[in-house]
Design a protein around this motif. Structure first.
Motif, PDB file in Angstrom:
ATOM      1  N   GLU A  70     -58.565 -10.511  64.868  1.00  0.00           N
ATOM      2  CA  GLU A  70     -57.555 -11.770  64.785  1.00  0.00           C
ATOM      3  C   GLU A  70     -58.552 -12.912  63.986  1.00  0.00           C
ATOM      4  O   GLU A  70     -59.492 -12.954  64.283  1.00  0.00           O
ATOM      5  N   PRO A  71     -58.045 -13.235  62.766  1.00  0.00           N
ATOM      6  CA  PRO A  71     -58.031 -13.491  61.865  1.00  0.00           C
ATOM      7  C   PRO A  71     -58.785 -15.111  62.398  1.00  0.00           C
ATOM      8  O   PRO A  71     -57.585 -15.801  64.101  1.00  0.00           O
ATOM      9  N   VAL A  72     -59.544 -16.046  62.258  1.00  0.00           N
ATOM     10  CA  VAL A  72     -59.892 -17.916  62.636  1.00  0.00           C
ATOM     11  C   VAL A  72     -59.841 -18.238  61.379  1.00  0.00           C
ATOM     12  O   VAL A  72     -59.606 -18.522  59.848  1.00  0.00           O
ATOM     13  N   PRO A  73     -58.515 -19.361  61.810  1.00  0.00           N
ATOM     14  CA  PRO A  73     -57.874 -20.356  60.860  1.00  0.00           C
ATOM     15  C   PRO A  73     -58.907 -21.240  60.585  1.00  0.00           C
ATOM     16  O   PRO A  73     -59.218 -22.395  60.845  1.00  0.00           O
ATOM     17  N   TYR A 189     -53.470 -12.196  78.647  1.00  0.00           N
ATOM     18  CA  TYR A 189     -52.878 -13.414  77.320  1.00  0.00           C
ATOM     19  C   TYR A 189     -52.734 -12.490  75.789  1.00  0.00           C
ATOM     20  O   TYR A 189     -52.012 -13.260  74.774  1.00  0.00           O
ATOM     21  N   GLY A 190     -52.646 -11.349  75.959  1.00  0.00           N
ATOM     22  CA  GLY A 190     -52.528 -10.491  74.946  1.00  0.00           C
ATOM     23  C   GLY A 190     -53.110 -10.810  73.894  1.00  0.00           C
ATOM     24  O   GLY A 190     -52.472 -10.750  72.131  1.00  0.00           O
ATOM     25  N   ASN A 191     -54.105 -11.931  74.029  1.00  0.00           N
ATOM     26  CA  ASN A 191     -54.952 -11.485  72.582  1.00  0.00           C
ATOM     27  C   ASN A 191     -56.389 -11.533  72.809  1.00  0.00           C
ATOM     28  O   ASN A 191     -56.552 -12.323  73.734  1.00  0.00           O
ATOM     29  N   TRP A 192     -57.454 -10.826  71.884  1.00  0.00           N
ATOM     30  CA  TRP A 192     -58.879 -11.060  72.756  1.00  0.00           C
ATOM     31  C   TRP A 192     -59.702 -12.397  71.872  1.00  0.00           C
ATOM     32  O   TRP A 192     -60.238 -12.316  72.805  1.00  0.00           O
ATOM     33  N   VAL A 231     -66.593 -19.272  71.460  1.00  0.00           N
ATOM     34  CA  VAL A 231     -66.064 -17.945  70.589  1.00  0.00           C
ATOM     35  C   VAL A 231     -66.963 -18.067  69.342  1.00  0.00           C
ATOM     36  O   VAL A 231     -66.811 -17.026  68.202  1.00  0.00           O
ATOM     37  N   PHE A 232     -67.591 -19.095  68.900  1.00  0.00           N
ATOM     38  CA  PHE A 232     -68.051 -19.376  67.943  1.00  0.00           C
ATOM     39  C   PHE A 232     -69.166 -18.748  67.732  1.00  0.00           C
ATOM     40  O   PHE A 232     -70.203 -18.869  66.205  1.00  0.00           O
ATOM     41  N   ARG A 233     -69.753 -18.782  68.887  1.00  0.00           N
ATOM     42  CA  ARG A 233     -71.089 -18.814  69.216  1.00  0.00           C
ATOM     43  C   ARG A 233     -71.403 -16.886  68.707  1.00  0.00           C
ATOM     44  O   ARG A 233     -71.459 -16.156  68.010  1.00  0.00           O
ATOM     45  N   LEU A 234     -70.046 -16.543  69.363  1.00  0.00           N
ATOM     46  CA  LEU A 234     -69.679 -15.082  69.131  1.00  0.00           C
ATOM     47  C   LEU A 234     -69.888 -14.356  67.078  1.00  0.00           C
ATOM     48  O   LEU A 234     -70.309 -13.265  66.696  1.00  0.00           O
ATOM     49  N   LEU A 235     -68.986 -15.149  66.855  1.00  0.00           N
ATOM     50  CA  LEU A 235     -68.237 -15.233  65.086  1.00  0.00           C
ATOM     51  C   LEU A 235     -69.831 -15.493  64.812  1.00  0.00           C
ATOM     52  O   LEU A 235     -69.746 -14.915  63.907  1.00  0.00           O
TER      53      LEU A 235
END
Length: 315
Positions: A70-73, A189-192, A231-235
């Motif tokens: 899933e792209p990060v904007p 939610y339908g998105n990871w 989520v940014f820590r995961l990224l």
């Protein structure tokens, strides 16, 4: 006398510079940039010293990145800044990152295998890293294990929590339980990306914020500081792990921790003394607890129909 003092100062500078060079001569650096420093002792004589420039390095940050495809904007300025923050925080916390990379060699193959078997994207291995640093830690609130389950949540996802056994510390079983949670959240939610955020603040909490702010996308939500960074820590972990050398982590396979070959001994009866049981099976109590951290006391009481698999290193 003034010249005498000048020579002493000059001598001390030369000695200190020599010590600095000796201490650093064996350290391999891809590029050493020097800066010139003009020194003027009391004698009035001037000379130039060159010393290594230790200014912090700026990284060429990714132009694009995704989580679970899933792209990060990154075109959103705040999103870019939040990603940069976590990359720099973790890349420059070298001791923590080195140990995390080392532990990954020991535990990530098992986690990746279970994620794949349960249809969970491989990027969720970074969630375990963010939760626990791949250690069986205990949070102030009482969450435990690699996946940081609270007691009630653990039981909801089929983990045993008792005086003798706490399967939150069982790598395989707790990872399977995490997969059950992640599947349930994805159905909602339908998105990871939202699934990952919900693991930090709970499905109820994330759904409430989405409803209040009338936004469905994680990157469009104003959340508490911890979940906003989560989520940014995961990224950041993903970016650093996939481009380790770029960030200065040049570990070879031989540098990583590894899991020894283990055999399993099944038991469905009580064990009154685990130390005696360990010796009987050609190991010791320390090794038994090291590879079976889910055994929480010095004995094991079993319930009817329950079978436990105890791991022992193959000699």
């Amino acid at each position: 006398m003034k010249h005498y003092h000048a020579y002493i100062i000059y001598g001390l500078i030369v000695i200190l510079l020599g010590l600095f060079l000796i201490l650093h001569m064996d350290q391999k650096q891809p590029e050493v940039i020097y800066e010139e420093v003009l020194v003027t002792p009391e004698s009035g004589e001037q000379f130039v010293m060159k010393i290594p420039d230790d200014r912090a390095k700026l990284f060429d940050l990714p132009e694009s990145i995704s989580f679970a495809d899933e792209p990060v904007p990154l075109e959103l300025e705040d999103v870019k800044e939040r990603l940069e923050r976590e990359i720099y925080v973790n890349a420059y916390w070298q001791s923590n990152m080195i140990l995390l990379i080392k532990r990954a060699g020991k535990y990530i193959p098992t986690i990746e295998k279970i994620l794949a078997e349960n249809g969970i994207p491989a990027d969720f291995k970074y969630l375990a890293m963010a939760e626990s640093g791949l250690m069986n830690v205990t949070s102030p609130a009482g969450a435990r294990g690699f996946w940081q389950f609270m007691p009630a949540t653990a039981k909801e996802y089929n983990l045993e929590v008792s005086n003798d056994v706490d399967e939150r510390y069982h790598l395989e079983k707790s990872t399977i339980a995490a997969c059950l949670y992640l599947k349930k959240a994805y159905a909602r939610y339908g998105n990871w990306t939202s699934v990952a955020a919900s693991y930090n603040m709970g499905m109820g909490g994330l759904s409430k914020r989405k409803s209040e702010q009338k936004q469905n996308n994680y990157y469009d939500l104003l959340l508490n500081d911890e979940t906003s960074r989560y989520v940014f820590r995961l990224l950041a972990f993903k970016e650093i792990f996939e481009n380790a050398e770029k960030y200065g982590f040049n570990l070879a396979p031989k540098d990583l921790y590894t899991m020894p070959k283990l055999r399993e001994v099944a038991t469905s009866t009580d064990i009154s003394n685990l130390a005696d049981w360990a010796i009987k099976h050609n190991t010791n109590y320390k090794i038994l607890k090291l590879y079976n951290p889910w055994l929480r006391s010095d004995r094991l009481r079993t319930s009817k129909g329950k079978v436990y698999e105890i791991k022992i290193p193959v000699q």
